[in-house]
Scaffold this motif. Structure first.
Motif, short mmCIF file in Angstrom:
data_model
loop_
_atom_site.label_atom_id
_atom_site.label_comp_id
_atom_site.label_asym_id
_atom_site.label_seq_id
_atom_site.Cartn_x
_atom_site.Cartn_y
_atom_site.Cartn_z
N ALA B 37 -14.17 6.57 -8.39
CA ALA B 37 -14.19 5.63 -9.52
C ALA B 37 -13.27 6.14 -10.63
O ALA B 37 -13.31 7.32 -11.00
CB ALA B 37 -15.61 5.47 -10.06
N SER B 38 -12.44 5.24 -11.14
CA SER B 38 -11.52 5.62 -12.22
C SER B 38 -12.26 6.28 -13.38
O SER B 38 -11.71 7.16 -14.05
CB SER B 38 -10.75 4.40 -12.70
OG SER B 38 -11.63 3.34 -12.98
N THR B 39 -13.48 5.86 -13.61
CA THR B 39 -14.28 6.45 -14.68
C THR B 39 -14.24 7.97 -14.67
O THR B 39 -14.00 8.60 -15.71
CB THR B 39 -15.77 6.04 -14.51
OG1 THR B 39 -15.82 4.63 -14.36
CG2 THR B 39 -16.60 6.46 -15.69
N VAL B 40 -14.49 8.56 -13.51
CA VAL B 40 -14.56 10.02 -13.49
C VAL B 40 -13.17 10.64 -13.45
O VAL B 40 -12.97 11.76 -13.96
CB VAL B 40 -15.45 10.57 -12.35
CG1 VAL B 40 -16.91 10.25 -12.66
CG2 VAL B 40 -15.04 10.07 -10.99
N ALA B 110 -7.51 -4.28 -20.61
CA ALA B 110 -6.74 -3.17 -20.02
C ALA B 110 -7.67 -2.15 -19.34
O ALA B 110 -7.33 -0.98 -19.21
CB ALA B 110 -5.86 -2.48 -21.06
N GLY B 111 -8.82 -2.62 -18.89
CA GLY B 111 -9.73 -1.75 -18.15
C GLY B 111 -10.42 -0.70 -19.00
O GLY B 111 -11.04 0.23 -18.46
N ILE B 112 -10.35 -0.84 -20.31
CA ILE B 112 -11.02 0.14 -21.17
C ILE B 112 -12.53 -0.05 -21.08
O ILE B 112 -13.03 -1.15 -21.23
CB ILE B 112 -10.54 0.01 -22.63
CG1 ILE B 112 -9.03 0.29 -22.70
CG2 ILE B 112 -11.32 0.96 -23.54
CD1 ILE B 112 -8.44 0.08 -24.08
N ASP B 113 -13.22 1.04 -20.78
CA ASP B 113 -14.67 0.97 -20.55
C ASP B 113 -15.43 1.48 -21.76
O ASP B 113 -15.01 2.39 -22.45
CB ASP B 113 -15.06 1.86 -19.35
CG ASP B 113 -15.17 1.05 -18.06
OD1 ASP B 113 -15.28 -0.19 -18.13
OD2 ASP B 113 -15.13 1.68 -17.00
N ARG B 114 -16.60 0.90 -21.92
CA ARG B 114 -17.53 1.41 -22.92
C ARG B 114 -18.86 1.80 -22.27
O ARG B 114 -19.77 2.24 -22.96
CB ARG B 114 -17.70 0.39 -24.04
CG ARG B 114 -16.35 0.05 -24.66
CD ARG B 114 -16.43 -1.03 -25.69
NE ARG B 114 -17.15 -0.60 -26.86
CZ ARG B 114 -17.28 -1.32 -27.97
NH1 ARG B 114 -16.73 -2.52 -28.02
NH2 ARG B 114 -17.95 -0.87 -28.99
N THR B 148 -10.51 3.74 -7.83
CA THR B 148 -11.04 2.38 -7.94
C THR B 148 -11.43 2.01 -9.36
O THR B 148 -11.62 2.87 -10.22
CB THR B 148 -12.31 2.23 -7.07
OG1 THR B 148 -13.37 2.97 -7.68
CG2 THR B 148 -12.10 2.74 -5.65
N ASP B 149 -11.53 0.72 -9.60
CA ASP B 149 -12.21 0.25 -10.80
C ASP B 149 -12.99 -1.01 -10.40
O ASP B 149 -12.86 -1.50 -9.28
CB ASP B 149 -11.21 -0.05 -11.92
CG ASP B 149 -11.90 -0.17 -13.27
OD1 ASP B 149 -13.08 0.24 -13.41
OD2 ASP B 149 -11.27 -0.70 -14.21
N THR B 150 -13.82 -1.47 -11.31
CA THR B 150 -14.52 -2.73 -11.09
C THR B 150 -13.89 -3.74 -12.02
O THR B 150 -13.72 -3.46 -13.21
CB THR B 150 -16.01 -2.59 -11.43
OG1 THR B 150 -16.52 -1.45 -10.73
CG2 THR B 150 -16.77 -3.81 -11.02
N SER B 151 -13.56 -4.89 -11.50
CA SER B 151 -12.78 -5.82 -12.30
C SER B 151 -13.12 -7.27 -11.94
O SER B 151 -13.45 -7.57 -10.79
CB SER B 151 -11.30 -5.48 -12.05
OG SER B 151 -10.46 -6.51 -12.48
MN LIG Z 1 -14.12 0.61 -15.22
#
Ligand SMILES: [Mn+2]
Ligand SMILES: Nc1nc2c(ncn2[C@@H]2O[C@H](COP(=O)(O)OP(=O)(O)O)[C@@H](O)[C@H]2O)c(=O)[nH]1
Ligand SMILES: Nc1nc2c(ncn2[C@@H]2O[C@H](COP(=O)(O)OP(=O)(O)O)[C@@H](O)[C@H]2O)c(=O)[nH]1
Ligand SMILES: [Mn+2]
Ligand SMILES: [Mn+2]
Ligand SMILES: [Mn+2]
Lengths: 258, 258
Positions: B37-40, B110-114, B148-151
């Motif tokens: 996951a792109s998060t990590v 832009a895929g910025i996560d919170r 990966t990301d979720t989109s």
């Molecule tokens: Mn994400």
């Protein structure tokens, strides 16, 4: 979770008992998700067609002429007529036909295939793929069925497996109200698991001559989540669809009733 | 093919050796596809940010005001500024920000996560996810990595896993030149396997507090197919992007350089 293609299926023909054909080849378990390519569902349901079934009207001739001019090769207006017949609306008439099928799925040419169709010009998508999934589910010793297709998409090259019908599980995991690792309410709220299952299945079924239209996803846990049944966006909820409706490709392409 | 989540990973922090953390938890094989996951990846690469890093300029304030009016709640203009900073272009400023990231991926904000971001306001996507994937690939005892990301996406409700970076395998199976069961040349020509792998991975990693940012796809065979490296459509090849560029949501939303 395990994903494997079912080997040994024959060429599927109108009237075939697809559930029986599948169950003969694989020892299914109740909680398997059986992913079935729409191609074979359509064949079993007799959704093959010939060009002669679709005598072209004026609009189809106009669309075909325009596509022919853009793509530099003659287009059979009866194909455009078939797409019109299968569609509730067209989002684009050019540079390709982007259609909303009568069951709400948005895809090029209303998903009408010309590959893997012997003895016929065209293969239409199942009329009501979720009803097809429900019928398969009834007859199969597995409780979850996804009917898949391969389809392109905006923004990203290539095609991927998508769900066009499903039964025995919700379309999505609805994470709304759940929280992340820090107690924050989730942003990506609805996870389209049937599309993800279809994508996973497509990795093992492929697009070619493999002869593997069915994949089993074993030990997939939906988990303790709320479900949502919505998959196909309504026009009101889709700014891209709204934008396309107002957009013109070189002159006169508008969303209009099919 | 088997798809399983890697259990036991800690909260990832800037500077962590993500490859080592993963390899400690799972006995990887060379031909495994490791989906991260792109998060990590972002956390390890120090891509957290605070609102104060993005003092809002005039355009960001205008965008935030407009979104606030549409959505009926105040929007922090520094968030809009962060999206602008991460983007090469905006396709929509309203009713939500649809951005083209600097590496070509089109996604909301832009895929910025919170979500899943402790001790920081924001988590930006990796700057160059395919370079991140290549670096992980080098250090992992597995030869294929997908970030990966979720989109979300047009036409269909919900989000699904997508690839934002990849290494060790092509983005797609290119079926062009291959034939179907009846010898007909294939229509669905390019199968976006990295997206399908990301979707499969997302089924087992989930969106919530599961603590499973990494999934392994074992025994996936790319097969004897040509590969294609293109995933993110260029504006020239994307009529939807062209349509959005010219479209206006209630007044003044245009594709413009970010
Ligand atoms: Mn994400
Ligand atoms: N055994 C068998 N395989 C088929 C048949 N029709 C298509 N296939 C296979 O099913 C898979 C998916 O075919 P495809 O044309 O991509 O289906 P779609 O994605 O539903 O349009 C490929 O492996 C094909 O070779 C059939 O009637 N019998
Ligand atoms: N162990 C661990 N899990 C994490 C961490 N950050 C996120 N996750 C998990 O990774 C999965 C995917 O998280 P998500 O926020 O959806 O990531 P994204 O899809 O890349 O935006 C979920 O199971 C999260 O709980 C972390 O730092 N450590
Ligand atoms: Mn098809
Ligand atoms: Mn297919
Ligand atoms: Mn996610």
């Amino acid at each position: 979770m395990e994903v494997f293609a079912v080997e040994g299926l024959p060429e599927v023909r109108e009237g075939d008992d697809l559930a029986r054909l599948v169950a003969e080849q694989v020892d299914l378990r109740p909680d398997d998700v059986v992913c079935v390519a729409s191609t074979v569902v359509s064949k079993a349901e007799g959704r093959t067609a010939s060009f002669d079934d679709f005598p072209a009207g004026e609009r189809a001739r106009r669309i075909a002429d325009r596509l022919g001019a853009i793509q530099g090769e003659e287009k059979d207006p009866r194909f455009a007529q078939a797409v019109l017949a299968e569609s509730e609306a067209l989002l684009l008439e050019a540079p390709f036909i982007l259609a909303v099928t009568r069951f709400g799925h948005i895809t090029v040419n209303a998903g009408i295939d010309r590959s893997n169709v012997p003895d016929a010009d065209l293969l239409l998508l199942p009329e009501a793929p979720s009803a097809s999934a429900a019928a398969l589910c009834e007859s199969l010793p597995a409780d979850r069925v996804v009917v898949t297709d391969t389809s392109g998409r905006p923004f990203r090259y290539g095609q991927r497996g998508v769900a066009v019908g499903w039964a025995g599980l919700p379309a999505s995991r609805d994470w709304r109200g759940e929280h992340d690792r820090d107690g924050r309410e989730l942003e990506a709220t609805v996870q389209s698991v049937v599309d993800e299952l279809a994508a996973a299945a497509n990795l093992v079924t492929g697009e070619g001559a493999g002869g593997t239209p069915v994949a089993v996803v074993r030990d997939f846990e939906f988990g303790d989540h709320a479900g949502s049944e919505n998959l196909f966006r309504s026009a009101d909820d889709d700014v891209v669809r709204q934008a396309l409706r107002e957009w013109t490709f070189g002159g006169d392409s508008h969303e209009t009733d099919a």
